[in-house]
Scaffold this active site. Structure first.
Site, PDB file in Angstrom:
ATOM      1  CG  ASP A  86      42.696 -28.244  27.539  1.00 21.49           C
ATOM      2  OD1 ASP A  86      43.732 -27.620  27.853  1.00 21.49           O
ATOM      3  OD2 ASP A  86      41.898 -28.693  28.381  1.00 21.49           O
ATOM      4  CD  GLU A 143      44.612 -26.687  33.370  1.00 23.07           C
ATOM      5  OE1 GLU A 143      44.653 -26.731  34.612  1.00 23.07           O
ATOM      6  OE2 GLU A 143      43.759 -26.013  32.767  1.00 23.07           O
ATOM      7  CD  GLU A 144      40.523 -24.937  31.006  1.00 21.47           C
ATOM      8  OE1 GLU A 144      40.063 -25.026  32.160  1.00 21.47           O
ATOM      9  OE2 GLU A 144      41.075 -23.911  30.569  1.00 21.47           O
TER      10      GLU A 144
HETATM   11 NI    NI Z   1      44.145 -22.189  32.046  1.00 19.62          NI
END
Ligand code: NI
Length: 419
Positions: A86, A143-144
């Site tokens: 992402d 992930e963010e």
């Molecule tokens: Ni990263």
């Protein structure tokens, strides 16, 4: 950390494959997508896997894709290699010819690179000999947000994974280095909010009130003593108050105040200690001043900790790719969070960093609108994962290591001395 990593630094991939993954990365970079919205990215990954003839499952936790390569012995589970896919809500200002075309969205953390690295590894693995154990390639969304890894775990797709590995591009280290660390790599990230109820009143008659501004201020100062006076200075940790809201007028004593903040630690016990101390000090300050204080702590990402035995496997693979001079240990503790930690809570594994500084661009960190990295690191990353899939696979199924003997360099820095 500067300096030439290796006297014989050379691109480990053949030109054709290297150029292919660079093209792939640039395409992703031009079309970044936010967490949970990585539909086009997932489509591109799927198409690349189709080209390689690798089977996969799509739609894992949203836009995740998990591909599987067969291995000789599946009885002890699979080796997983994970990339995050992402991007971030940042308006790109790199001026690169392949800069983002999605206004306000940017691959500013190198996840375009991580995805390309894993596809490069996939190419190497399908072209190579039979694998010792099955390999799962985990292309993880979101992930963010810190929630992507947990969402992937909940699908059960890593239930059969015995060992898991990941890595991150890092502009603190030169090209051709792979940073392998025993123990803590990233900090935990938790948040707290504190609600203070006093007794409001007239600014000129403080004796009739319980001043929430004063109570909040004293509490903020008291919280500073947790890290400075309660935690072993050898264990990096942070308690930061980020917001303090109170009051309505200059001549009114506030009856209420709200504090919020962040808690970071690299050690699970220290993390717990910080939580307990915030609760204890809040309760004590409330009693001291006759206020009512409610404290809530919400747990975020756990600390990311490499077990030494797993770091040793990572080091062995890194050594194969970048040689002794290229394998390094972390110099400075990273207090940022990384959701790969959720996998490592359940599955043994290790997380490394791929050196990728761009001369003249050192000042632009990840999550900056001008973040950029040296694409040659993609080849080193891909070769690392391909080597690791075999090394970890042999370790898992109990095969003797190939021809790599005990010539690993030790961590250059001892981070935890005797207590
Ligand atoms: Ni990263």
């Amino acid at each position: 950390m500067k300096g030439s990593p290796s006297s014989n630094l050379r691109q480990p991939l053949e030109k054709e494959l290297y150029e292919k993954i660079v093209r792939f990365r640039r395409d992703l970079h031009q079309h970044p997508e936010l967490s949970w919205h990585e539909g086009r990215t997932a489509g591109k990954i799927a198409a690349a896997l189709d080209d390689l003839g690798i089977s996969y499952e799509a739609g894992i936790a949203g836009n995740g894709i998990v591909a599987t390569l067969p291995g000789r012995d599946a009885s002890r589970g699979a080796i997983a290699l994970r990339a995050d896919i992402d991007a971030l809500p940042i308006h790109e200002e790199t001026g690169l010819p392949f800069a983002s075309r999605n206004d306000g969205v940017m691959h500013a953390c190198g996840h375009d690179g991580h995805t390309s690295i894993l596809l490069g590894a996939a190419s190497l693995l399908v072209a190579g000999h039979e694998l010792p154990a099955p390999v799962k390639l985990v292309f993880q969304p979101a992930e963010e947000t810190g929630a992507g890894a947990s969402a992937v775990i909940e699908t059960g797709v890593v239930d059969d994974v015995a060992l898991i590995f990941g890595g991150h591009i890092d502009r603190h280290y030169p090209l051709g280095t792979i940073i392998v660390t025993d123990g803590a790599v990233n900090a935990s990230s938790d948040s707290f909010s504190i609600s203070i109820s006093g007794k409001g009143g007239h600014g000129g008659r403080p004796h009739e009130t319980v001043d929430a501004v004063v109570v909040g201020s004293l509490l903020i100062i008291a919280l500073q003593t947790i890290v400075s006076r309660e935690v072993n200075p050898a264990h990096p940790s942070v308690v930061s108050v980020g917001t303090f809201r109170s009051g309505t007028a200059s001549n009114v004593i506030a009856d209420h105040a709200e504090l919020t903040g962040t808690i970071r630690a690299q050690d699970p016990e220290v993390r717990l200690h910080l939580h307990r101390s915030i609760q204890r000090i809040s309760a004590a300050v409330a009693q001291l001043h006759g206020a009512l204080i409610e404290t809530s702590i919400s747990e975020g990402t756990p600390p990311l900790i490499n077990p030494p035995a797993m770091a040793a496997l990572a080091r062995e693979a890194a050594f194969e790719v970048v040689g002794q001079d290229g394998v390094r240990a972390m110099v400075v503790a990273n207090m940022g969070a990384e959701d790969f930690a959720y996998y490592l809570e359940r599955i043994p594994g290790a997380y490394v960093r791929f050196g990728t500084v761009v001369e003249g661009h050192e000042v632009w960190p990840a999550h900056s609108s001008r973040f950029d990295f040296d694409e040659r690191t993609l080849g080193f990353g891909a070769a690392y994962y391909a080597a690791l899939a075999r090394i970890a696979g042999r370790h898992l199924v109990g095969m003797p290591p190939n021809d790599v003997e005990c010539r690993m360099p030790p961590d250059r820095e001892t981070r935890k001395g005797p207590e």
